[in-house]
Design an enzyme around this catalytic site. Structure first.
Site, mmCIF file in Angstrom:
data_model
loop_
_atom_site.group_PDB
_atom_site.id
_atom_site.type_symbol
_atom_site.label_atom_id
_atom_site.label_comp_id
_atom_site.label_asym_id
_atom_site.label_seq_id
_atom_site.Cartn_x
_atom_site.Cartn_y
_atom_site.Cartn_z
ATOM 1 N N ARG A 38 0.832 -1.210 0.000
ATOM 2 C CA ARG A 38 0.000 0.000 0.000
ATOM 3 C C ARG A 38 0.869 1.264 0.000
ATOM 4 O O ARG A 38 0.471 2.279 -0.563
ATOM 5 C CB ARG A 38 -0.944 -0.001 1.202
ATOM 6 C CG ARG A 38 -2.128 -0.919 0.970
ATOM 7 C CD ARG A 38 -3.049 -0.954 2.159
ATOM 8 N NE ARG A 38 -4.309 -1.601 1.809
ATOM 9 C CZ ARG A 38 -5.174 -2.059 2.695
ATOM 10 N NH1 ARG A 38 -4.927 -1.954 3.982
ATOM 11 N NH2 ARG A 38 -6.290 -2.621 2.291
ATOM 12 N N GLY A 378 -12.624 -4.561 1.064
ATOM 13 C CA GLY A 378 -14.035 -4.176 1.132
ATOM 14 C C GLY A 378 -14.418 -3.290 -0.041
ATOM 15 O O GLY A 378 -15.483 -3.468 -0.657
#
Ligand code: AMP
Length: 398
Positions: A38, A378
């Site tokens: 990330r 998600g």
């Protein structure tokens, strides 16, 4: 989708730019970053701003400190890694919108980078609070959202904050755009068979996604901690395995929906059970019908690996979200690693979503084989369900 890219903004040397990143990286028990994907994925936008010599204010959350300052969730390791990757100093503020942050924003020089402390040290972040968002917005003339992983949340730094910027002062970063474009293309015309492989522990967080995904996929595999709610719903004894009892009805509903839509649904047929949630626990391999009372299922067994391997063999599109077991402990990582290898071996489009799953795929040495590793678990599920994400909607041009 009509959203500005960071390139569309007229950012000049010395302009303050607030960038919401997703530096929510997995840490081991000593606070070391185990997968910095990330952070690496955010570099594109940050380097672009460094080249312009903007004053760069970065913000992110890490973990769930629940609105309180907690050293365990400090962004210190992130600042260090970022500085290492950029070969440039990254100043870390001691707070989010406090005196220290304000002082440090004020003294930023052209091309310098400041990272605010964990946004979730402030309870107003997850409340999408307008006043808090306004304070954050005061740190930038421009606002960039590059945090795909939280764009499905209406939180202050991705949603409320955008009200403080007009169309020519807010945009998506390169990572956010890359993610959105990939999933839009994937959704338009996925090659079939399309198989969803879902695992992990958060049943409640994923049930709705499962229901919404059913009409889109041909087969669905459910493993990991989630599977036990489904096994219990079918009346099996699952011992002390992870179960969300209030979701049993929902699990039944999903199984019925799968039947109605003719989606083939697969659950584990054998389980690695342990007498406690520890690396050195006693371990047994049992069929799903024979989970002993007081034992807990922590991984899928070898027969399940073979079954799942067969299911995905002819898949043309695979979406994988959530590990098959407690992969962080060596003894319960086998199922997840094997499924990772099996997915990597297939020839279609292989998409991995979620911090844990990305971490696991990297540990398994399969990251190079995957078509796309999304930084958002998600968020990618919600995009695939066809939902509008609040963080992205807030950037849409009027
Ligand atoms: P999630 O964030 O929902 O994707 O869940 C990821 C977590 O699920 C990982 O930390 C795994 O250790 C955990 N997990 C996977 N399988 C199990 C299981 N059978 N029991 C408990 N936790 C599990």
């Amino acid at each position: 989708m009509n959203v500005n890219s960071v390139k569309d903004l007229e950012i000049s040397k010395g302009d303050k730019v607030f960038v919401r990143c997703d530096f929510n990286v997995p840490l081991d028990e000593f606070g070391n970053i185990t997968d910095d994907r990330r952070i690496r994925e955010a570099l594109h936008t940050i380097k672009y701003l460094i080249d312009i010599e903007a004053k760069i204010v970065l913000a992110s959350h890490l973990g769930r400190p629940k609105g309180e300052v907690n050293e365990k969730y400090s962004l210190k390791p992130v600042a260090k890694r970022l500085s290492h990757l950029l070969h440039q100093d990254v100043v870390l503020a001691n707070d989010v919108i406090g005196e220290d942050a304000k002082e440090k924003v004020k003294s930023l020089k052209d091309g310098e980078i400041l990272l605010l402390e964990n946004l979730r040290f402030n309870p107003n972040e997850t409340k999408n609070d307008d006043e808090f968002a306004k304070e954050l917005a005061s740190f930038g003339k421009f606002y960039i959202n590059d945090a795909f992983g939280v764009s499905h949340r209406a939180h202050a730094s991705v949603h409320a904050i955008t009200k403080n910027f007009d169309d020519s002062h807010k945009a998506a970063g390169f990572l956010l755009l890359k993610e959105i474009n990939f999933f839009h293309k994937l959704l338009k015309n996925p090659a079939r068979p399309f198989v969803a492989v879902v695992g992990g522990s958060k049943v409640s967080g994923k049930l709705q996604a499962l229901i919404n995904l059913l009409p889109k996929v041909d087969k669905m595999i459910i493993g990991g901690g989630m599977a036990f709610t489904f096994l219990k719903a079918q009346g099996y004894e699952v011992g002390k395995s992870l179960v969300e009892d209030d979701l049993i009805e929902e699990a039944l509903h999903i199984m019925n929906e799968a039947k109605r839509l003719k989606v083939k649904l697969y659950l584990p047929v054998d389980i690695v059970v342990a007498d406690k949630f520890e690396e050195n626990a006693m371990v047994k391999y049992v069929t799903f019908q024979e989970i002993p009372e007081n034992w807990m299922g922590l991984d899928i067994g070898p027969a399940t690996v073979r079954l799942f391997a067969e299911v995905i063999e002819d898949a043309q599109t695979i979406l994988w979200n959530g590990p098959m077991g407690v992969y962080e402990m060596d003894r319960f990582s086998n199922g997840s690693f094997k499924i990772s290898h099996e997915i990597a071996r297939t020839h279609g489009t292989k998409v991995v979503g979620g911090g844990d799953t990305a971490d696991l795929v990297q540990r398994a040495g399969d990251d190079e084989e995957m078509t796309f590793i999304s930084t958002g678990g998600g968020a990618s599920l919600e995009l695939l369900e066809g939902k509008k994400l609040p963080g992205i909607e807030a950037l849409e041009l009027k």
